[in-house]
Design a protein around this motif. Structure first.
Motif, PDB file in Angstrom:
ATOM      1  N   LYS A 406      14.017  15.771  13.632  1.00 42.00           N
ATOM      2  CA  LYS A 406      14.000  15.358  12.221  1.00 42.00           C
ATOM      3  C   LYS A 406      12.671  14.688  11.858  1.00 42.00           C
ATOM      4  O   LYS A 406      12.629  13.727  11.108  1.00 42.00           O
ATOM      5  N   LEU A 409      11.747  14.147   8.255  1.00 43.64           N
ATOM      6  CA  LEU A 409      12.516  13.144   7.514  1.00 43.64           C
ATOM      7  C   LEU A 409      12.096  11.719   7.857  1.00 43.64           C
ATOM      8  O   LEU A 409      12.219  10.815   7.029  1.00 43.64           O
ATOM      9  N   HIS A 433      17.912   9.669   3.476  1.00 40.60           N
ATOM     10  CA  HIS A 433      18.318   9.430   4.847  1.00 40.60           C
ATOM     11  C   HIS A 433      17.963   8.012   5.290  1.00 40.60           C
ATOM     12  O   HIS A 433      16.937   7.459   4.901  1.00 40.60           O
ATOM     13  N   THR A 449      22.058   8.010  12.252  1.00 40.95           N
ATOM     14  CA  THR A 449      21.557   8.658  11.042  1.00 40.95           C
ATOM     15  C   THR A 449      22.614   8.566   9.951  1.00 40.95           C
ATOM     16  O   THR A 449      23.789   8.838  10.190  1.00 40.95           O
TER      17      THR A 449
END
Length: 975
Positions: A406, A409, A433, A449
């Motif tokens: 990720k 992100l 997020h 997360t």
């Protein structure tokens, strides 16, 4: 402790290679170097003499004049176009101060004194001297002044009279005195060029050789070492020598020390100046090569210290090194800018992030920052992304090396917040997020997360291991970490910008448009506040602190629900607030792009840090956070790296009694020390002539090392309603059109911790009256008026006499009586003048006042005064505090003077004048049918509707509503 860090170098000279010789390294964290301020205001940047007087002024000797530095400005004394014959030479060779606070200075062509109380310079005769080049000046404890020229050592009293003069020769060649040194037991040691030291016999007034040694004849400096009970001598050609006059062994009397070693291993023995610092007790020496530092070892020898951590490793042309009263070292230079060495335990720690600089090949730009429980730095670097940095090992790791799928992100986090779980932090990433990162040394993993649907996450607060509070663009959310479910509990109640928790367990959150929200007992309570709040934090006693998008600082009492605006108290400028945190002392730290303030709301004191301070390293503040385990330490990220500053209890303590000195007085833009009587120092008294109007006063605490913390307040007693507080960096007051009489100007200052001192400095200003304001002028006026009124009194008395018969007199076309009877003519003229002024008063109520003032009735000065009064009044229409005293203050006159002027010119008081102007504007506003009476009342600064109505009716004979109905009726009918 982290590894010692390099200080930002002064003078734009980059650090060269470190010395190859292995000397002990001075801790750069305890040394800072900065250029001497305002060098561009000196006539010559090359300073060769530095001196601080008893008051604290710093004096510079240059090749083109004597200069005084007060912290804000430079004042130059020299012969030039405006003072062609002030000095015989502008080359200043030496500076000293006598016991009467006069400055003694030598030039290549004479000796002078400067009286600081009058700024007058006086020449001191050097009788019998063939060469008036002053080599040195020394003042001894008995108050006498020793001045050396080639071949003669003069001794003067403070008034300039001669005590004695002594030949100074060696092999029949004229010599000079390097120094007249007074030993701890009161003996005078005089060091002569090429001749060594001599002891001065106080009884016989003779010079006797003092332990002469042919190897040590040119002794520039003498320092007594109390710890090792010896003297340190700075010599020419022989370097530094330990001298013990009590030693019975002549070979151990003079003990030479290792020669200073410069760049490339070059040695030098030519000592110019030498001082001992108050912190490390090192010897600091300027030579013909460089500045050198020596540590005194336990056995009494010297060991050279490596200075490459704070000074560029190059040869330098330096002159004097001088220790001021605060223990800082001032170094004068020729081939570079002169500089100050600040030796102390600096509270500001600097982290230039060398490992990051090597990675990105640019200077760090830290957008967001947090410090975990182990002291590790988590931050986002502009255009590079999320990083972790260990300040102890100076290792850096980048998100691209972490094992996660990720990366896009987590690359550029919006916010980083330490977790309550050890070794863990929270990060707000992109696309709604939230990530929890956990690290073991440099190994970093994503531990958790969270995704909040269809909203933008702004901030988070971890209450415990079960609940996470999340502020989003559409309200407050709660995340159950066990059930893994987010929930909006506030509804769409605005954009949540910050969350905090008070000690009673309540959750508080700020919004940009709805005010402050509180979650208590599972219910949301809102407190409406028409402010866009972007930061919130809480004190230990439950008070909320808020920062707004317009740069305001507010407090919210959670018990009384009262809002207090602190923006003026902590001197906010309106700059956007980048961060706001409350430390464990309940001090509020406020961060904008260019400044940082530590504010103590209990006493109003604050410490101010600005990015133009080179000791801070950062030239822009972008983020702020507290240490996870030590909330007393505040960390700031920005352009150039990271710094930390501990909270200070100094702004809780008793203020230091700082004095503000009057440093400059200008009248009509000209210096006016000549108008201050001799002997008035330090109680200043300024004498002004009737023509001198504009007075500008400058002041300073002479605290050169804390200028960014010092603020001033001033007032003119009887003129100013209250103290006038200045912003940081401002140090002057200005008054124009001063009235005759005696005025008292007062100024006070804060100490280095931002607390106001109780000491007030006063300046008495005496302005002489104009010729028409003197007592004899008033006597003439009285006699003239008496001569005019006496016939009128006689006439009126005669009219009451039984035998008096009234005669008839004809008037002229202008309404005045035609001759023959002058007293009656004067009476009618006075009556007509009164009627005309009365007519002007009536017009003032109906029209713009300025246009109706007839030049026939007033002088141009009178007209200008009335015009100015109208303009000032109209600019304060909505100010409820604007009154006669305020109008008089802005016009530069006293209230009584303004009343006399108004009465004479308009036949009305200043209060009636202000009221008439407001009433005229009230008429104009009420003619606007869309404007309510309440709006008019508010626009004109009235708090009481009934009072306004009463004034309006007294003026126009009708109420505001009747007037508006009458004036607006025709237009309404047409519509």
């Amino acid at each position: 402790m982290h590894k010692p860090l390099l200080i930002q170098y002064f003078l734009h000279i980059l650090l060269a290679c470190s010395l190859q010789i292995h000397f002990p390294l001075l801790h750069a964290q305890e040394i800072s170097v900065r250029p001497i301020p305002m060098l561009d205001k000196l006539p010559v940047k090359a300073i060769h003499r530095i001196f601080q007087d008893s008051e604290g002024y710093i004096w510079y000797g240059t090749f083109d004049g004597l200069c005084r530095y007060d912290g804000y400005d430079i004042k130059v004394y020299r012969s030039d176009l405006s003072n062609p014959n002030l000095l015989a030479s502008n080359y200043i060779t030496y500076i000293a101060e006598d016991h009467e606070k006069k400055i003694w200075f030598g030039t290549t062509n004479g000796l002078y004194t400067l009286d600081k109380s009058t700024q007058q310079i006086k020449t001191i005769p050097l009788e019998g001297s063939r060469d008036p080049n002053v080599f040195s000046i020394n003042v001894t404890r008995d108050g006498t002044i020793w001045a050396s020229v080639p071949g003669i050592l003069f001794r003067f009293r403070t008034d300039g009279s001669l005590v004695g003069k002594y030949k100074t020769e060696y092999n029949q060649a004229p010599q000079c005195a390097y120094i007249v040194y007074e030993t701890p037991n009161g003996d005078l040691l005089i060091s002569l060029t090429y001749s060594g030291m001599f002891k001065f016999d106080q009884q016989g007034h003779t010079l006797t050789p003092y332990f002469p040694d042919s190897d040590y004849r040119c002794i520039e400096r003498i320092i007594w070492d109390e710890t090792h009970q010896c003297y340190w001598l700075g010599t020419w050609e022989r370097g530094i020598v330990r001298f013990d006059p009590k030693s019975k062994d002549p070979k151990k009397r003079y003990v030479p020390q290792p020669m200073p070693s410069a760049v490339g291993g070059q040695t030098t023995g030519n000592v110019f100046h030498m001082v001992q610092d108050d912190v490390f007790h090192y010897l600091w020496v300027t030579t013909d090569k460089d500045l050198f530092v020596f540590q005194i070892t336990e056995n009494g020898d010297l060991k050279q210290i490596d200075t490459s951590s704070f000074l560029p490793s190059t040869n330098k042309m330096l002159y004097e090194i001088y220790k001021d009263k605060d223990g800082n070292l001032w170094v004068s230079a020729f081939d570079m800018e002169s500089f100050i060495i600040d030796i102390r335990r600096h509270t500001v720690r600097k982290y230039p992030l060398k490992a990051l600089q090597e990675q990105i090949k640019a200077q760090p730009v830290i957008n967001t920052l947090c410090v975990d429980d182990k002291g590790g730095f988590w931050f986002s670097q502009e255009r590079y992304g999320l990083c972790f940095y260990d300040p102890i090992t100076e290792r850096l790791t980048h998100y691209s090396t972490w094992t996660t799928g990720k990366r896009h992100l987590i690359a550029y986090p919006y916010k980083l917040i330490p977790s309550q779980t050890p070794g863990k932090i929270w990060s707000i990433g992109s696309k709604n997020h939230i990530f929890a990162f956990k690290r073991q040394d440099m190994d970093i993993q994503i531990d958790e997360t969270i995704q909040i649907p269809q909203t933008q996450v702004n901030t988070i607060l971890e209450e415990d291991d079960k609940r996470l509070w999340i502020g989003t663009s559409d309200g407050l959310w709660i995340y159950d970490r066990l059930k893994k479910q987010p929930k909006n509990i506030s509804g769409n109640r605005g954009n949540v910008t910050g969350i905090t928790q008070t000690n009673d367990g309540k959750i508080w959150f700020s919004t940009t448009d709805k005010g402050i929200g509180c979650l208590a007992r599972n219910k949301i309570y809102f407190y409406t506040l028409h402010k866009n709040i972007n930061h919130i934090d809480a004190t230990t006693y439950g008070e909320l602190w808020l920062g707004t998008t317009t740069g305001e600082i507010l407090s919210f009492d959670t018990q009384t629900k009262k809002i207090t605006n602190h923006s003026a108290t902590c001197n906010m400028s309106g700059d956007i607030i980048n961060g706001l945190v409350v430390d464990s002392y309940n001090h509020v730290w406020i961060v904008s792009n260019q400044s940082l303030k530590e504010y103590n709301p209990r006493n109003g004191a604050y410490r101010n840090y600005k990015t133009d301070n080179p000791n801070l390293m950062l030239n822009r503040f972008l983020s702020v956070c507290r240490h996870k385990n030590d909330p007393k330490e505040i960390f700031l990220g920005g352009v150039s790296g990271i710094i930390s500053i501990p909270s200070s209890q100094k702004i809780e303590s008793i203020p230091i009694q700082t004095s503000a000195h009057i440093t400059e007085i200008r009248v009509n833009a000209q210096g006016q020390w000549k108008n201050i009587p001799a002997g008035s120092f330090p109680h200043y008294t300024l004498q002004l002539s009737p023509e001198e109007q504009d007075v500008e006063i400058h002041f300073s605490t002479l605290d050169f090392h804390h200028l960014e913390q010092i603020r001033y307040a001033y007032r003119m007693k009887g003129e100013d309603r209250d103290w006038i507080y200045l912003d940081n960096g401002k140090n002057s007051a200005y008054y124009n059109n001063m009235e005759k009489g005696t005025h008292t100007f007062q100024v006070k200052a804060t100490d280095e911790n931002g607390q106001w001192s109780n000491h007030i400095t006063e300046l008495t200003i005496r302005k002489a009256p104009a010729f028409y304001e003197t007592w004899w002028a008033y006597t003439l006026y009285a006699l003239a008026i008496g001569g005019i009124l006496l016939p009128i009194v006689i006439l009126l008395t005669a009219r009451t006499h039984p035998g008096y018969k009234l005669k008839s007199y004809q008037t002229g076309a202008d309404g005045y009586l035609s001759k023959p009877f002058a007293p009656c003519l004067l009476k009618v003229r006075l009556q007509n003048l009164f009627n005309r002024r009365k007519a002007i008063q009536n017009e003032l109520k109906r029209n713009t006042p300025v246009a109706l003032i007839s030049p026939m009735e007033f002088t141009s000065a009178d007209e200008q005064l009335v015009r100015k009064a109208v303009k000032i009044t109209e600019s304060h229409l909505s100010d409820p505090d604007f009154d006669v005293l305020a109008l008089a203050s802005e016009l530069g006159m006293s209230r009584s003077t303004l009343s006399r002027k108004m009465k004479a010119l308009l036949g009305q008081t200043p209060l009636e004048f202000i009221k008439d102007i407001k009433m005229q504007h009230a008429c104009n506003m009420l003619k606007n049918a869309t404007m309510t009476i309440a709006e008019v009342v508010e626009a004109l600064g009235y708090n009481d509707h009934k009072h306004f109505t009463s004034l309006f009716k007294d003026t126009f004979g009708m109420t505001p509503s009747e007037f508006q109905k009458k004036e607006c009726a025709p237009s309404q009918k047409q519509n």
